[in-house]
Enzyme design. Sequence first.
Site, PDB file in Angstrom:
ATOM      1  N   LYS A 108       0.816  -1.217   0.000  1.00 32.10           N
ATOM      2  CA  LYS A 108       0.000   0.000   0.000  1.00 32.10           C
ATOM      3  C   LYS A 108       0.846   1.261   0.000  1.00 32.10           C
ATOM      4  CE  LYS A 108      -4.430  -1.418   1.894  1.00 32.10           C
ATOM      5  NZ  LYS A 108      -5.492  -1.088   2.863  1.00 32.10           N
ATOM      6  N   LYS A 165     -10.454  -3.068  -3.946  1.00 31.87           N
ATOM      7  CA  LYS A 165     -11.283  -1.865  -4.057  1.00 31.87           C
ATOM      8  C   LYS A 165     -10.570  -0.774  -4.838  1.00 31.87           C
ATOM      9  CE  LYS A 165     -13.551  -2.514   0.418  1.00 31.87           C
ATOM     10  NZ  LYS A 165     -13.309  -2.301   1.864  1.00 31.87           N
ATOM     11  N   LYS A 193      -4.853  -9.757  -6.654  1.00 35.78           N
ATOM     12  CA  LYS A 193      -6.038  -9.819  -5.801  1.00 35.78           C
ATOM     13  C   LYS A 193      -7.126  -8.871  -6.311  1.00 35.78           C
ATOM     14  CE  LYS A 193      -5.752  -7.856  -1.800  1.00 35.78           C
ATOM     15  NZ  LYS A 193      -5.475  -7.406  -0.431  1.00 35.78           N
TER      16      LYS A 193
HETATM   17  P1  AMP Z   1     -10.983  -4.720   3.178  1.00 36.38           P
HETATM   18  O1  AMP Z   1     -11.651  -4.459   1.879  1.00 36.38           O
HETATM   19  O2  AMP Z   1      -9.496  -4.624   3.061  1.00 36.38           O
HETATM   20  O3  AMP Z   1     -11.549  -3.967   4.319  1.00 36.38           O
HETATM   21  O4  AMP Z   1     -11.270  -6.250   3.499  1.00 36.38           O
HETATM   22  C1  AMP Z   1     -12.406  -6.700   4.203  1.00 36.38           C
HETATM   23  C2  AMP Z   1     -12.409  -8.219   4.250  1.00 36.38           C
HETATM   24  O5  AMP Z   1     -12.510  -8.757   2.927  1.00 36.38           O
HETATM   25  C3  AMP Z   1     -11.150  -8.838   4.864  1.00 36.38           C
HETATM   26  O6  AMP Z   1     -11.518  -9.974   5.641  1.00 36.38           O
HETATM   27  C4  AMP Z   1     -10.354  -9.257   3.668  1.00 36.38           C
HETATM   28  O7  AMP Z   1      -9.483 -10.332   3.932  1.00 36.38           O
HETATM   29  C5  AMP Z   1     -11.452  -9.667   2.705  1.00 36.38           C
HETATM   30  N1  AMP Z   1     -11.002  -9.525   1.313  1.00 36.38           N
HETATM   31  C6  AMP Z   1     -10.599  -8.373   0.716  1.00 36.38           C
HETATM   32  N2  AMP Z   1     -10.264  -8.615  -0.569  1.00 36.38           N
HETATM   33  C7  AMP Z   1     -10.461  -9.944  -0.770  1.00 36.38           C
HETATM   34  C8  AMP Z   1     -10.288 -10.807  -1.909  1.00 36.38           C
HETATM   35  N3  AMP Z   1      -9.872 -10.341  -3.086  1.00 36.38           N
HETATM   36  N4  AMP Z   1     -10.600 -12.122  -1.759  1.00 36.38           N
HETATM   37  C9  AMP Z   1     -11.039 -12.603  -0.569  1.00 36.38           C
HETATM   38  N5  AMP Z   1     -11.216 -11.841   0.531  1.00 36.38           N
HETATM   39  C10 AMP Z   1     -10.929 -10.538   0.434  1.00 36.38           C
END
Ligand code: AMP
Length: 335
Positions: A115, A202, A199
């Site tokens: 990041k 967002k 991956k």
């Molecule tokens: P975040 O968007 O970083 O707040 O992630 C929220 C949750 O979604 C966390 O548990 C992450 O591990 C999960 N997550 C985010 N991106 C992915 C992805 N591409 N595949 C699976 N889980 C994800």
Amino acid sequence: MDQPQNRVFSGVQPTGNLHLGNYLGAIRNFVGLQDTHECIYCVVDMHAITVWQDPKELAANTREVAAAYIAAGIDPERHIVFNQSKVAAHAELAWILNCVARIGWLNRMTQFKDKAGKDREKASVGLYAYPVLMAADILVYRATHVPVGEDQKQHLELARDTAQKFNNDFGAEGFFPLPEPLIMGPATRVMSLRDGTKKMSKSDPSDLSRITMRDSADDISKKIRKAQTDPDPLPETVEGLEGRAGADNLVGIYAALAGKSKAEVLAEFAGAQFSVFKPALADLAVEKLSPITNEMKRLMDDKAYLDAVLERGAARARAIADPVIARVREFVGFI
Ligand code: AMP
Ligand code: TRP
């Protein structure tokens, strides 16, 4: 103070573009834990501001994640749904844990490296300390289980190390449980639809890289149709997906949406071309996601309801966190 055996905590950042990876890797698993665990689901707005957030968008995105939780099936009456910044105990414990966790541990965090990018000097101090706040989120409730996607595994290890070191340093054996990651299902790491080695995220500049929780049926079908694959038909075994990142990703998504294993999906589609598999996947994705998307929209129009849920959730969260913080203050020697 008694220690709960089955307390779940998890969080999602309100940074917009909530996507299929968030749903399959995290939120859907949150729903499944409600019958067996006492659950606390947080919208982690304090984590979100570790990179710049437009204040108006932050507020809207916070409500959006709350709406997604509820639309996906989290019951905010039986369990706790709230946003992090309403409960000051997170920040208070985070500071104390900043003095427990070691710089060497943080220097190993791969998410910070990704990041912060090349110009690390310009990253916020918050982005660097982010995993310690995450440890505080979990430990302030003395949570035992943390459902997350695969990318959060390293942060969970840091939370465990921090809990252990606090317990040792302050003669508080067993005070903080060592939280267990729950990384569940066939889609713990959903990949970008444009590049099966990256991956789904967002922040990817390409909207075609992700299916979001706002996408219409047409958007979903279009993105799946355009997803990067290869010219070969689907293999018969999971081993046959090796080296075929795009194909592997779509099979994983299908499996997760259908509640099957990848092997079961391949038993059904072995030998099929993507011209057959992609429409089947699009239909399944629309069938599973549309009801959630529609319910999210309905909830987003009811701001008063969402705000009331978050406010009540925060009050219930404080009731759990405050006695833990009081005990922590004693351990540390604050008067
Ligand atoms: P975040 O968007 O970083 O707040 O992630 C929220 C949750 O979604 C966390 O548990 C992450 O591990 C999960 N997550 C985010 N991106 C992915 C992805 N591409 N595949 C699976 N889980 C994800
Ligand atoms: N860091 C997590 C993510 O980006 C979100 C998060 C913050 C979290 N605090 C948490 C997840 C505590 C689980 C437990 O995905």
